[in-house]
Design an enzyme around this catalytic site. Structure first.
Site, PDB file in Angstrom:
ATOM      1  N   LYS A   1     -48.446 -22.589 -59.130  1.00 12.14           N
ATOM      2  CA  LYS A   1     -49.939 -22.212 -58.911  1.00 12.14           C
ATOM      3  C   LYS A   1     -50.164 -21.357 -57.690  1.00 12.14           C
ATOM      4  O   LYS A   1     -51.000 -20.489 -57.930  1.00 12.14           O
ATOM      5  CB  LYS A   1     -50.501 -23.653 -58.719  1.00 12.14           C
ATOM      6  CG  LYS A   1     -50.648 -24.434 -59.800  1.00 12.14           C
ATOM      7  CD  LYS A   1     -51.371 -25.951 -59.505  1.00 12.14           C
ATOM      8  CE  LYS A   1     -50.938 -26.733 -58.269  1.00 12.14           C
ATOM      9  NZ  LYS A   1     -49.448 -27.483 -58.524  1.00 12.14           N
TER      10      LYS A   1
ATOM     11  N   ARG B   1     -57.058 -33.369 -58.535  1.00  8.71           N
ATOM     12  CA  ARG B   1     -55.793 -34.018 -58.879  1.00  8.71           C
ATOM     13  C   ARG B   1     -55.873 -35.307 -59.327  1.00  8.71           C
ATOM     14  O   ARG B   1     -54.810 -35.873 -59.603  1.00  8.71           O
ATOM     15  CB  ARG B   1     -54.982 -34.053 -57.490  1.00  8.71           C
ATOM     16  CG  ARG B   1     -53.859 -33.177 -57.449  1.00  8.71           C
ATOM     17  CD  ARG B   1     -53.291 -33.391 -56.079  1.00  8.71           C
ATOM     18  NE  ARG B   1     -51.931 -32.688 -56.159  1.00  8.71           N
ATOM     19  CZ  ARG B   1     -51.511 -31.629 -55.257  1.00  8.71           C
ATOM     20  NH1 ARG B   1     -52.568 -30.724 -55.237  1.00  8.71           N
ATOM     21  NH2 ARG B   1     -50.418 -31.230 -55.289  1.00  8.71           N
TER      22      ARG B   1
ATOM     23  N   ARG C   1     -37.301 -23.798 -52.837  1.00  6.61           N
ATOM     24  CA  ARG C   1     -38.452 -22.820 -52.247  1.00  6.61           C
ATOM     25  C   ARG C   1     -38.508 -23.137 -50.681  1.00  6.61           C
ATOM     26  O   ARG C   1     -38.166 -23.943 -50.077  1.00  6.61           O
ATOM     27  CB  ARG C   1     -39.569 -23.864 -52.837  1.00  6.61           C
ATOM     28  CG  ARG C   1     -41.195 -23.346 -52.282  1.00  6.61           C
ATOM     29  CD  ARG C   1     -42.213 -23.901 -53.161  1.00  6.61           C
ATOM     30  NE  ARG C   1     -42.562 -25.285 -52.663  1.00  6.61           N
ATOM     31  CZ  ARG C   1     -43.830 -25.891 -53.146  1.00  6.61           C
ATOM     32  NH1 ARG C   1     -44.309 -25.342 -54.267  1.00  6.61           N
ATOM     33  NH2 ARG C   1     -43.953 -26.943 -52.931  1.00  6.61           N
TER      34      ARG C   1
ATOM     35  N   ARG D   1     -40.585 -26.826 -46.731  1.00  8.88           N
ATOM     36  CA  ARG D   1     -41.620 -27.863 -46.411  1.00  8.88           C
ATOM     37  C   ARG D   1     -40.988 -29.190 -46.388  1.00  8.88           C
ATOM     38  O   ARG D   1     -40.166 -29.667 -47.149  1.00  8.88           O
ATOM     39  CB  ARG D   1     -42.739 -27.976 -47.609  1.00  8.88           C
ATOM     40  CG  ARG D   1     -43.939 -26.915 -47.331  1.00  8.88           C
ATOM     41  CD  ARG D   1     -44.681 -26.694 -48.704  1.00  8.88           C
ATOM     42  NE  ARG D   1     -45.023 -27.905 -49.349  1.00  8.88           N
ATOM     43  CZ  ARG D   1     -45.654 -27.998 -50.333  1.00  8.88           C
ATOM     44  NH1 ARG D   1     -46.314 -26.940 -50.992  1.00  8.88           N
ATOM     45  NH2 ARG D   1     -46.218 -29.205 -51.259  1.00  8.88           N
TER      46      ARG D   1
ATOM     47  N   ARG E   1     -43.612 -36.935 -56.113  1.00 10.63           N
ATOM     48  CA  ARG E   1     -44.492 -36.039 -56.298  1.00 10.63           C
ATOM     49  C   ARG E   1     -44.751 -35.772 -57.965  1.00 10.63           C
ATOM     50  O   ARG E   1     -45.631 -35.693 -58.489  1.00 10.63           O
ATOM     51  CB  ARG E   1     -44.413 -34.566 -55.678  1.00 10.63           C
ATOM     52  CG  ARG E   1     -44.729 -34.604 -54.165  1.00 10.63           C
ATOM     53  CD  ARG E   1     -44.026 -33.676 -53.232  1.00 10.63           C
ATOM     54  NE  ARG E   1     -44.776 -32.509 -53.811  1.00 10.63           N
ATOM     55  CZ  ARG E   1     -44.023 -31.314 -53.420  1.00 10.63           C
ATOM     56  NH1 ARG E   1     -42.678 -31.244 -53.003  1.00 10.63           N
ATOM     57  NH2 ARG E   1     -44.466 -30.093 -53.791  1.00 10.63           N
TER      58      ARG E   1
HETATM   59  P1  ADP Z   1     -47.539 -29.272 -54.631  1.00  9.92           P
HETATM   60  O1  ADP Z   1     -48.600 -28.625 -55.709  1.00  9.92           O
HETATM   61  O2  ADP Z   1     -46.586 -28.329 -54.337  1.00  9.92           O
HETATM   62  O3  ADP Z   1     -47.124 -30.579 -54.775  1.00  9.92           O
HETATM   63  P2  ADP Z   1     -49.625 -28.817 -52.701  1.00  9.92           P
HETATM   64  O4  ADP Z   1     -49.627 -28.050 -51.681  1.00  9.92           O
HETATM   65  O5  ADP Z   1     -50.785 -28.646 -53.635  1.00  9.92           O
HETATM   66  O6  ADP Z   1     -48.395 -29.052 -53.305  1.00  9.92           O
HETATM   67  O7  ADP Z   1     -50.101 -30.377 -51.869  1.00  9.92           O
HETATM   68  C1  ADP Z   1     -49.320 -30.710 -50.996  1.00  9.92           C
HETATM   69  C2  ADP Z   1     -49.697 -32.472 -50.627  1.00  9.92           C
HETATM   70  O8  ADP Z   1     -51.001 -32.615 -50.059  1.00  9.92           O
HETATM   71  C3  ADP Z   1     -49.709 -33.265 -51.809  1.00  9.92           C
HETATM   72  O9  ADP Z   1     -48.460 -33.871 -52.154  1.00  9.92           O
HETATM   73  C4  ADP Z   1     -50.817 -34.297 -51.316  1.00  9.92           C
HETATM   74  O10 ADP Z   1     -50.089 -35.150 -50.435  1.00  9.92           O
HETATM   75  C5  ADP Z   1     -51.744 -33.402 -50.688  1.00  9.92           C
HETATM   76  N1  ADP Z   1     -52.939 -32.926 -51.647  1.00  9.92           N
HETATM   77  C6  ADP Z   1     -53.003 -31.723 -51.985  1.00  9.92           C
HETATM   78  N2  ADP Z   1     -54.308 -31.632 -52.583  1.00  9.92           N
HETATM   79  C7  ADP Z   1     -54.580 -32.856 -52.860  1.00  9.92           C
HETATM   80  C8  ADP Z   1     -55.391 -33.480 -53.567  1.00  9.92           C
HETATM   81  N3  ADP Z   1     -56.372 -32.685 -54.271  1.00  9.92           N
HETATM   82  N4  ADP Z   1     -55.822 -34.726 -53.616  1.00  9.92           N
HETATM   83  C9  ADP Z   1     -54.621 -35.582 -52.967  1.00  9.92           C
HETATM   84  N5  ADP Z   1     -53.992 -35.123 -52.027  1.00  9.92           N
HETATM   85  C10 ADP Z   1     -53.784 -33.773 -51.971  1.00  9.92           C
END
Ligand code: ADP
Ligand code: ZN
Length: 211
Positions: free
Chosen positions: A13, A88, A127, A159, A170
């Site tokens: 993404k 999400r 990554r 990360r 996740r």
């Molecule tokens: P990825 O898609 O690789 O899991 P992101 O960088 O999008 O990682 O998100 C990292 C973390 O940030 C998620 O695991 C969550 O804890 C939090 N997060 C990000 N966006 C949201 C969201 N829309 N709602 C709830 N938690 C979020």
């Protein structure tokens, strides 16, 4: 143009988001990046969010919704935006619709990038993120493993939530809470499905050809 990008962790993404926003000159809103900045700066939101993020759990809906409501009214979103990592959950999606409607706005399209689980796991464990420009890259795929950011030479880090146990969690959270959004947007007639396997450029081409 107002777009949402859906896809599991590791689906690409963030990478694709950058290519799309530069083509359409719209704001790239990555809730993950915003939250990681809040954590880095030790803000109230960052301190709260980190408790969930480090375990691969979702940050509570209320916190995220408040954060988004502040962002979409900003000038930088005037020309449109691409949401990366939001919504999400179904609650977030419904609240987002209400919020946009309140401003007389709506979503134009939702792009779902699909990638199989084996690939996702591989991508996430290899990554790395650049500490200066935030770009992500993979330490696989080249003979000698990459030590520095290919775009700016900055230092790479892994990360905290890219450890295998956290990654598994996740992916489960994704299946349970985020995957249902595909149906939600399909029913609204907004969904575009894109195969996320192949090179970065191939996937970008697939996405742009549907928009
Ligand atoms: P990825 O898609 O690789 O899991 P992101 O960088 O999008 O990682 O998100 C990292 C973390 O940030 C998620 O695991 C969550 O804890 C939090 N997060 C990000 N966006 C949201 C969201 N829309 N709602 C709830 N938690 C979020
Ligand atoms: Zn860099």
């Amino acid at each position: 143009m107002r777009l949402i990008l859906l896809g599991a962790p590791g689906a690409g993404k963030g990478t694709q988001a950058k290519n799309i926003v530069s083509k359409y000159d719209i704001a790239h809103i990555s809730t993950g990046d915003i939250l990681r900045d809040e954590v880095k700066n030790n803000t109230d939101l960052g301190i709260k969010a980190n408790e969930y993020m480090k375990e691969g759990k979702l940050v509570p809906d209320e916190l995220i919704i408040k954060m988004i409501s502040n962002i979409i009214v900003k000038d930088s979103s005037k020309n449109g935006f691409l949401m990366d990592g939001f919504p999400r959950t179904l609650v977030q999606a419904e609240k987002f619709d209400e919020m946009l409607a309140g401003h007389g706005l709506s979503i134009n399209k939702v792009v779902n990038i699909s990638v199989d689980n084996v690939r996702l796991l591989k991508r996430l464990t290899s990554r790395r993120v650049c500490s200066s420009c935030n770009n992500t890259c993979s330490i696989n795929g080249s003979e000698d493993s990459i030590m520095q950011c290919p775009s700016c030479g900055g230092e790479l880090y892994r990360r905290k939530d890219d450890r295998e146990e956290v990654i598994r969690h996740r992916l489960e959270v994704y299946q349970q809470q985020t995957r249902p959004l595909i149906e939600y947007y399909r029913e609204k007639g907004l969904l575009i499905e894109v195969d996320g396997s192949g090179s970065e450029a191939e996937v970008t081409e697939r996405i742009l050809s549907t928009l």
